[in-house]
Design an enzyme around this catalytic site. Sequence first.
Site, PDB file in Angstrom:
ATOM      1  N   ASP A  27      37.942  35.323  55.365  1.00 16.97           N
ATOM      2  CA  ASP A  27      37.644  35.366  53.327  1.00 16.97           C
ATOM      3  C   ASP A  27      39.409  35.248  53.050  1.00 16.97           C
ATOM      4  O   ASP A  27      40.620  35.121  53.937  1.00 16.97           O
ATOM      5  CB  ASP A  27      37.336  36.968  52.643  1.00 16.97           C
ATOM      6  N   GLU A  28      39.166  34.316  51.599  1.00 20.21           N
ATOM      7  CA  GLU A  28      40.933  34.086  50.988  1.00 20.21           C
ATOM      8  C   GLU A  28      41.690  33.913  51.814  1.00 20.21           C
ATOM      9  O   GLU A  28      42.579  34.383  51.697  1.00 20.21           O
ATOM     10  CB  GLU A  28      40.598  35.579  50.420  1.00 20.21           C
TER      11      GLU A  28
HETATM   12  C1  TNX Z   1      37.784  40.826  47.348  1.00 28.29           C
HETATM   13  S1  TNX Z   1      35.150  40.426  49.379  1.00 28.29           S
HETATM   14  C2  TNX Z   1      38.190  40.433  48.943  1.00 28.29           C
HETATM   15  C3  TNX Z   1      38.394  41.695  49.050  1.00 28.29           C
HETATM   16  C4  TNX Z   1      39.542  42.643  48.117  1.00 28.29           C
HETATM   17  C5  TNX Z   1      38.125  42.753  47.236  1.00 28.29           C
HETATM   18  C6  TNX Z   1      38.388  43.415  45.740  1.00 28.29           C
HETATM   19  C7  TNX Z   1      36.200  40.299  49.912  1.00 28.29           C
HETATM   20  C8  TNX Z   1      35.768  39.141  51.046  1.00 28.29           C
HETATM   21  N1  TNX Z   1      37.997  39.956  49.699  1.00 28.29           N
HETATM   22  O1  TNX Z   1      40.142  41.656  50.056  1.00 28.29           O
HETATM   23  O2  TNX Z   1      39.292  44.217  48.880  1.00 28.29           O
HETATM   24  O3  TNX Z   1      37.779  41.850  46.607  1.00 28.29           O
HETATM   25  O4  TNX Z   1      37.458  43.968  45.042  1.00 28.29           O
END
Ligand code: TNX
Length: 525
Positions: A339-340
Site C-alpha cells: 500500500d501507499e
Molecule cells: C492508511 S490502509 C494506511 C496505514 C495507516 C492508516 C491509518 C493502508 C493500507 N494504509 O498506513 O496506518 O491509513 O488510518
Amino acid sequence: MINKKLNIAITGLLVFTLLCLQASSSAKTSSDLSKAAIIPKPVSITATGEFFRLKSHANICISEESKELRQIGQYLADKLKGSTGYGFQVKTTAKTEESGNIYLILNTNSSGPNAADEGYKLIITKKQIFLTANSPTGLFRGVQTIRQLLPARIELALKQPGPWKIATGTIEDYPAYSYRGVMLDVSRHFFGVDDVKKLIEFLACYKINFLHLHLSDDQGWRIEIKSWPELTKHGGNTQVGGGRGGYYTQEQYSEIVNFAKERYITIVPEIDMPGHTNAVLASYAELNCSGKATELYTGTNVGFSTLCTTQDITYKFIDDVIRELADITPGPYIHIGGDESHATKREDYIPFINKVEDIVISHGKQILGWDDIAVASLKTNVVAQHWANIKNANIAVSQGAKILMSPAKKAYLDMKYDKSTKLGQHWAGYIEVDSAYCLDPAAYIPGVGGKNILGIEAALWTETITNINEMEYMVFPRLTGYAEIGWTPSSERNWNEYKVRLGEQGERFKDMGINYYPSPLIQWK
Ligand code: TNX
C-alpha cells in the site's frame, strides 16, 4: 427526629441499591432459546421452552480420545470452572445417556450445511447438551455459543451464585464467510505477547478466525529475522512518539501462533513493502538506492520510503525474510503489504510486486496484499485486501483474485466513533457502532459480488493507540458487529434487532474485563 429521617432515607437508599444490584446480577434467563442474545447470531434456532440446568456433578464428555478434543473440552471446563466453582472433568465416552453432562461429539459423517468446516449443531434438552460438529473447529465455535447461552457472570473468575440455566432447543449454525479477521498494527505502537494473547482470547469468543499482524512499517520492525539481525536490533527500537518499541523473537511469535491455533485462529503475518519500509532502510544501508542508511522515524507520515527495487540484494533480503517467516507460520497466507508506495515509481512497483509474489509462492504460501497490488499481474490464489480504491478491487477480481473487505470508511477500527472520541483518526470518517454494523461486504463495491469475496477484516492502525486499554476501547463494541457480518447471512442481519443483543452483551464485556466504548445508541445492560 432529623436523625431518624436520615436513617430511614439511608436505609431506603441501601435497599434500593441492593435491589438494583441483585436485578442486574441475576438478569433472568428466558426459557425461549430464540431470545438468547448470541453474537454472531446463529443461522437457525428452534426453541422448546424449557431449561437445562448446569449442576456441580456435570462432566464434559468428548466422543473419542484425542489431544485436540481433550483440549477443547478442557478449554470449556476452564471457562466454566471459576464462576460456577464446579470441578468439571473432561471424560471420553461414546455413550450419551448420563444426565447433566455436556457432550462434545465429533461426527465426520454428518451432512447438511452445518457439516461445513466451522459448522456445528447444538441440541439442548432438559437433561443434556449435545454439541456435534464435523471438525474440531466446529466444536470450538459451538463451545462459544454455549458460553454465551449462560448468564454473563459465567465470565467472572471468582465463584458466583447460580442458577446456571440454558433454554432448551436446537441451534444449527455455520459461517457466511470463511475469513473473519482483525488486523492489529504492532509497528506504529508495539504490543507485547500478553496483550496480543488477551486480544486473541476476546476474538475467539465471537468466532473470529484470522488475526493479521502488521509486523513492519516505517516506525518499527517487529519480528526477529535471524539472517538480518539489525532489523530488530536497530529497526525495532522505536515507535510513534519516540517510545522504546520492541519486537517478537521467533519463539515469542510461535507462542502467539500456537495460542491462536488452540482457539482456531490463524495468524497472518504482514511485511509491508516496497513502501512503509523506513525501519528496514535505517537498519541496512545496502537496501537503499543511495547506499546510505536513513534515520529512524517516529512520526506518522506515510508514503515517503521505498526499498530499492532495482538491486538484487533487495530480493535476497525479501527471500530470507519470507523464508524465515514462512517456516514459523503454519497458516496459508503471507501478507506483502504493497500500500501507499508513493515513493516507488509505477514502472518499478509493478515488477517488484510480481517478483515478490514469486518469492512467497516459492516458500509455499498464498499471497495477501492491500488492493494497490492489483496493478501488478496477480498469480493464482492471490487475495487483495480492499481498503480504499474500488477500481483496484475490480481489477483484482478481473484477474481472478478474491477480495478481503476492509473498507476504511466502514471497517477501520482506528476511525473515531464520533467527534468527541479522543483516540483515533477521522480521515475516512466517523464510524459509530451502527455504521460499522451496516456494512454488507457483498453489496459494497459495484461489480464485486458475494462470490468474489473471501470475507471481512477490521483493521486497527495504531498511530494513536498506545496500550491495551486504548486498543480495547477502539475494538469494542464494533468488533462484535464485524464478527456478525462475517458469520451471519445478510438476510438475518438487522440493526434494530442487533442493538438489543449488543446491549445485553455489555454485561459480558464488563465481566470479561473489556474496556469498551459505551455508545449512546445502545441501551447497555
Ligand atoms: C492508511 S490502509 C494506511 C496505514 C495507516 C492508516 C491509518 C493502508 C493500507 N494504509 O498506513 O496506518 O491509513 O488510518
